[in-house]
Write a protein that holds these residues in place. Structure first.
Motif, PDB file in Angstrom:
ATOM      1  N   ILE A 211       0.836  -1.205   0.000  1.00 24.78           N
ATOM      2  CA  ILE A 211       0.000   0.000   0.000  1.00 24.78           C
ATOM      3  C   ILE A 211       0.867   1.250   0.000  1.00 24.78           C
ATOM      4  O   ILE A 211       0.649   2.163  -0.808  1.00 24.78           O
ATOM      5  CB  ILE A 211      -0.986  -0.017   1.179  1.00 24.78           C
ATOM      6  CG1 ILE A 211      -1.994  -1.158   0.977  1.00 24.78           C
ATOM      7  CG2 ILE A 211      -1.694   1.334   1.313  1.00 24.78           C
ATOM      8  CD1 ILE A 211      -2.907  -1.408   2.165  1.00 24.78           C
ATOM      9  N   ASN A 212       1.867   1.307   0.856  1.00 24.17           N
ATOM     10  CA  ASN A 212       2.734   2.485   0.933  1.00 24.17           C
ATOM     11  C   ASN A 212       3.443   2.745  -0.392  1.00 24.17           C
ATOM     12  O   ASN A 212       3.506   3.886  -0.864  1.00 24.17           O
ATOM     13  CB  ASN A 212       3.756   2.334   2.059  1.00 24.17           C
ATOM     14  CG  ASN A 212       4.604   3.570   2.207  1.00 24.17           C
ATOM     15  OD1 ASN A 212       4.093   4.676   2.410  1.00 24.17           O
ATOM     16  ND2 ASN A 212       5.911   3.404   2.093  1.00 24.17           N
TER      17      ASN A 212
ATOM     18  N   VAL B 227       0.917   4.054  -3.045  1.00 23.03           N
ATOM     19  CA  VAL B 227       0.442   5.406  -2.704  1.00 23.03           C
ATOM     20  C   VAL B 227       1.535   6.423  -3.027  1.00 23.03           C
ATOM     21  O   VAL B 227       1.258   7.486  -3.596  1.00 23.03           O
ATOM     22  CB  VAL B 227      -0.010   5.484  -1.228  1.00 23.03           C
ATOM     23  CG1 VAL B 227      -0.217   6.934  -0.789  1.00 23.03           C
ATOM     24  CG2 VAL B 227      -1.295   4.677  -1.032  1.00 23.03           C
TER      25      VAL B 227
ATOM     26  N   ASN C 100      -5.110   4.735  -1.941  1.00 25.99           N
ATOM     27  CA  ASN C 100      -4.871   4.211  -0.600  1.00 25.99           C
ATOM     28  C   ASN C 100      -6.109   3.472  -0.089  1.00 25.99           C
ATOM     29  O   ASN C 100      -6.014   2.331   0.379  1.00 25.99           O
ATOM     30  CB  ASN C 100      -4.500   5.355   0.346  1.00 25.99           C
ATOM     31  CG  ASN C 100      -4.141   4.871   1.732  1.00 25.99           C
ATOM     32  OD1 ASN C 100      -3.554   3.816   1.904  1.00 25.99           O
ATOM     33  ND2 ASN C 100      -4.502   5.652   2.732  1.00 25.99           N
TER      34      ASN C 100
END
Length: 149
Positions: free
Chosen positions: A117-118, A121, A137
Motif C-alpha cells: 500500500i505504501n 500510494v 490508498n
C-alpha cells in the motif's frame, strides 16, 4: 530521487506502472514491453544522472502477473469502486497503479500489506497532485482486506 525510489523493488514497481500504462495505450504485448525496458530503460543515464537499479526479475514478474491475472485483479478493484463506477472511467495511470497494487495484494503474500500500500500510494503521489493518492490508498486497503483477511 527520494530514498524509497532508490530501492530496487521500488524502482521495479514504478517501471511496472509505466509498462502497464504503455501496454494499455499502445496495445504492445507484455514480453515486448519487458524486453524494451530491459534493453533501453534500465541501467541508463538520464540527463547525466545514473538511475537507481531496478529489480528486473521483480519488474517482469509484476508485469506478467498483472497481465496473466488481469480479469481477477480487475474484479477485485471493481468490487471496491464506488457504486456505478467502472474501471474504464479511471485515468489510465490510476488503473495501472491499482492493477499492480491489487496484483501484489492478491498474488504475492510474501510482500507485507503495508509495504504494498505504501509503495503504490507514493507512486500515485508522483503522478497526481489531487485526491488520487487518497483514493488509491483506500481502494488498496479494501482490496487487502478482501485478499488477505
Amino acid at each position: 530521487m527520494s530514498a524509497p525510489r532508490t530501492q530496487p523493488r521500488s524502482v521495479a514497481r514504478l517501471a511496472a506502472i509505466q509498462a502497464l500504462y504503455q501496454m494499455e495505450v499502445s496495445g504492445a504485448g507484455v514480453d515486448s514491453v519487458i524486453r524494451e525496458f530491459s534493453e533501453h530503460r534500465f541501467d541508463r543515464d538520464v540527463e547525466g544522472e545514473r538511475l537507481a537499479a531496478a529489480d528486473e526479475t521483480f519488474f517482469a514478474e509484476l508485469a506478467k502477473g498483472v497481465v496473466a491475472h488481469q480479469a481477477k485483479v480487475d474484479q477485485g478493484i471493481v468490487k471496491r469502486l464506488a457504486s456505478g463506477w467502472r474501471l474504464e472511467r479511471l485515468d489510465a495511470t490510476a488503473r495501472a497503479v491499482l492493477r499492480a497494487g491489487a496484483y501484489e495484494l492478491m498474488y504475492r503474500p510474501d510482500v507485507p500489506t503495508e509495504v504494498v500500500i505504501n509503495e503504490y500510494v507514493e507512486i500515485a503521489k508522483s503522478f497526481f497532485e489531487g485526491p488520487e493518492a487518497g483514493f488509491i490508498n483506500g481502494a488498496l486497503d479494501a482490496i487487502a482486506r478482501d485478499a488477505r483477511d
